[in-house]
Design a protein around this motif. Structure first.
Motif, PDB file in Angstrom:
ATOM      1  N   GLU A 138       3.865   0.703   2.695  1.00 36.47           N
ATOM      2  CA  GLU A 138       3.694  -0.327   3.710  1.00 36.47           C
ATOM      3  C   GLU A 138       3.700  -1.704   3.043  1.00 36.47           C
ATOM      4  O   GLU A 138       2.958  -1.942   2.083  1.00 36.47           O
ATOM      5  CB  GLU A 138       2.385  -0.102   4.468  1.00 36.47           C
ATOM      6  N   ARG A 146       5.638  11.147  -7.739  1.00 36.24           N
ATOM      7  CA  ARG A 146       5.210  12.038  -6.667  1.00 36.24           C
ATOM      8  C   ARG A 146       6.307  13.010  -6.227  1.00 36.24           C
ATOM      9  O   ARG A 146       6.022  14.007  -5.583  1.00 36.24           O
ATOM     10  CB  ARG A 146       4.740  11.205  -5.476  1.00 36.24           C
ATOM     11  N   SER A 164       0.860  -1.197   0.000  1.00 37.71           N
ATOM     12  CA  SER A 164       0.000   0.000   0.000  1.00 37.71           C
ATOM     13  C   SER A 164       0.885   1.233   0.000  1.00 37.71           C
ATOM     14  O   SER A 164       1.879   1.295   0.741  1.00 37.71           O
ATOM     15  CB  SER A 164      -0.923   0.004   1.229  1.00 37.71           C
ATOM     16  N   VAL A 189       6.271   9.938   1.311  1.00 37.57           N
ATOM     17  CA  VAL A 189       5.528   8.804   0.777  1.00 37.57           C
ATOM     18  C   VAL A 189       5.882   7.583   1.616  1.00 37.57           C
ATOM     19  O   VAL A 189       7.069   7.282   1.825  1.00 37.57           O
ATOM     20  CB  VAL A 189       5.849   8.541  -0.702  1.00 37.57           C
ATOM     21  N   ARG A 211       0.911   5.384   0.369  1.00 35.64           N
ATOM     22  CA  ARG A 211       0.155   6.562   0.772  1.00 35.64           C
ATOM     23  C   ARG A 211       1.120   7.715   1.009  1.00 35.64           C
ATOM     24  O   ARG A 211       2.278   7.487   1.382  1.00 35.64           O
ATOM     25  CB  ARG A 211      -0.672   6.277   2.021  1.00 35.64           C
ATOM     26  N   GLN A 212       0.623   8.895   0.771  1.00 36.11           N
ATOM     27  CA  GLN A 212       1.460  10.083   0.928  1.00 36.11           C
ATOM     28  C   GLN A 212       0.996  10.860   2.150  1.00 36.11           C
ATOM     29  O   GLN A 212      -0.181  11.163   2.328  1.00 36.11           O
ATOM     30  CB  GLN A 212       1.384  10.981  -0.311  1.00 36.11           C
ATOM     31  N   VAL A 213       1.945  11.181   3.004  1.00 39.82           N
ATOM     32  CA  VAL A 213       1.696  11.947   4.209  1.00 39.82           C
ATOM     33  C   VAL A 213       2.525  13.223   4.110  1.00 39.82           C
ATOM     34  O   VAL A 213       3.730  13.218   4.401  1.00 39.82           O
ATOM     35  CB  VAL A 213       2.046  11.159   5.482  1.00 39.82           C
TER      36      VAL A 213
END
Length: 379
Positions: free
Chosen positions: A294, A318, A283, A291, A285-287
């Motif tokens: 997981e 990204r 998975s 990036v 995800r960008q915080v």
């Protein structure tokens, strides 16, 4: 070789021995004697005829047998002739000569062969030798097997057997020196049966089947059966449990055995719970500027490409300030997975993006260290 028979030289006044007259005198002498008193007369005749037996033995010297042995054989033949002599049957000299020569020939036939050869074949060998000499004189060359078979009216197979068996008369010693200044012996040049030839087909087949296995399974088989490493050592090398190594070995060996017996081997079923671990999941995800990728489960060759692609795309598309790979739920990393992480790290460095491996379990950290990667430990 034989029990020695005592000899004495006949008195000089006897001159040339007259065996027939001596034999007749012996027969007349023992005619009226009891059996227990005939021994002395028998011994006298044997001693008198001993030079005659020696002359017959010397005719056969130079044929590979010691003269002493031939003389002993001739003396035994002489004793037999004396014991069986009957004046009514004719000349003792002729009878003794036939008996002695027969014993000598029997000795050559039965006692001088280095290996056992049937009597029929030994007789054929003599015939082949005589026919070879005759044909060589007629043809001015060595005769062929076909020509020998025609002369002797014998099948060619038997002629070949006789020619091969003739070498058994005086076999060469394996300890005989090769020659020159070399210390090598004849036995050193004799080849041996290669028992490994029987397994060549199996080795070639297994070699081809090993190429169909995933890298991890191939490596584990090589470490176990070629590197002679224990399952515990293999488990430490791959960062997995010993039980997991045992399951992987059992599964790979079962597939190899089935594939060896099948005309068309079934494809290898890789990954998933069947292989002994949970299927990998990714998975992304960008915080903020970071990036986070997981990873859960076990990454094998099939899912390693997905990991590589996810990391490279996260860096290129990204353009974050940092890429963090969360390895909290990763139980193991094999070669393809490590290669995917190395590729992601290199892509991040080229793009000037910070790269970080986080929350790795101890066994996973061991695998990462072996590949030159550093990860933060799990909380």
């Amino acid at each position: 070789m034989f029990g020695q028979i005592t000899t004495t030289t006949p008195p000089a006044e006897r001159g040339l021995e007259d065996l027939d007259a001596a034999a007749l005198a012996y027969a007349a002498r023992i005619a009226g004697l009891p059996p227990e008193r005939r021994q002395e007369a028998r011994d006298d005749l044997v001693r008198f005829a001993m030079p005659f037996a020696g002359r017959l033995a010397r005719r056969y010297r130079g044929r590979g047998e010691p003269l002493e042995d031939l003389e002993q054989v001739a003396r035994l033949g002489l004793v037999n002739a004396v014991d069986r002599y009957d004046p009514e049957r004719g000349s003792f000299t002729a009878y003794a000569a036939i008996t002695i020569v027969g014993e000598i020939k029997r000795h050559f036939r039965d006692r001088t062969w280095g290996v056992h050869v049937p009597r029929r074949l030994r007789d054929l060998i003599l015939e082949v030798g005589q026919a070879t000499a005759a044909l060589t004189s007629e043809l001015s060359r060595s005769p062929s097997v076909t020509e020998l078979a025609a002369r002797l009216e014998t099948p060619e197979e038997e002629i070949l057997a006789a020619l091969e068996s003739a070498a058994g008369y005086s076999p060469a010693s394996l300890n005989a020196p090769v020659g020159g200044e070399s210390s090598a012996e004849f036995g050193d040049l004799v080849g041996e049966s290669d028992t490994d030839l029987e397994s060549v087909d199996d080795r070639v087949t297994v070699s081809g089947l090993l190429g169909r296995l995933p890298w991890r399974e191939r490596r584990i088989l090589a470490m176990r059966f070629y590197g002679n490493q224990t399952q515990a050592e293999i488990a430490a090398r791959f960062g997995i449990s010993q039980m997991h190594v045992s399951r992987l070995l059992s599964r790979a060996l079962t597939w190899l055995r089935q594939a060896m017996l099948a005309d068309s081997p079934a494809p290898w079923q890789s990954g998933g719970a069947e292989a002994g671990g949970a299927p990998a999941r990714l998975s992304v995800r960008q915080v903020g500027p970071r990036v986070v990728v997981e990873v859960t489960g076990e990454i094998d060759r099939d899912t390693a490409d997905q990991l590589r692609q996810a990391v490279v795309e996260a860096v290129a598309d990204r353009q974050p300030a940092e890429v963090a790979i969360d390895l909290t739920d990763v139980a193991k990393l094999d070669g393809p997975a490590l290669a995917a992480l190395v590729a992601g790290r290199d892509a991040a460095h080229r793009a000037g993006v910070r790269w970080r491996l986080a929350r790795a379990q101890p066994v996973v950290q061991h695998s990462l260290s072996a590949a030159g990667l550093v990860a933060l430990p799990a909380d």
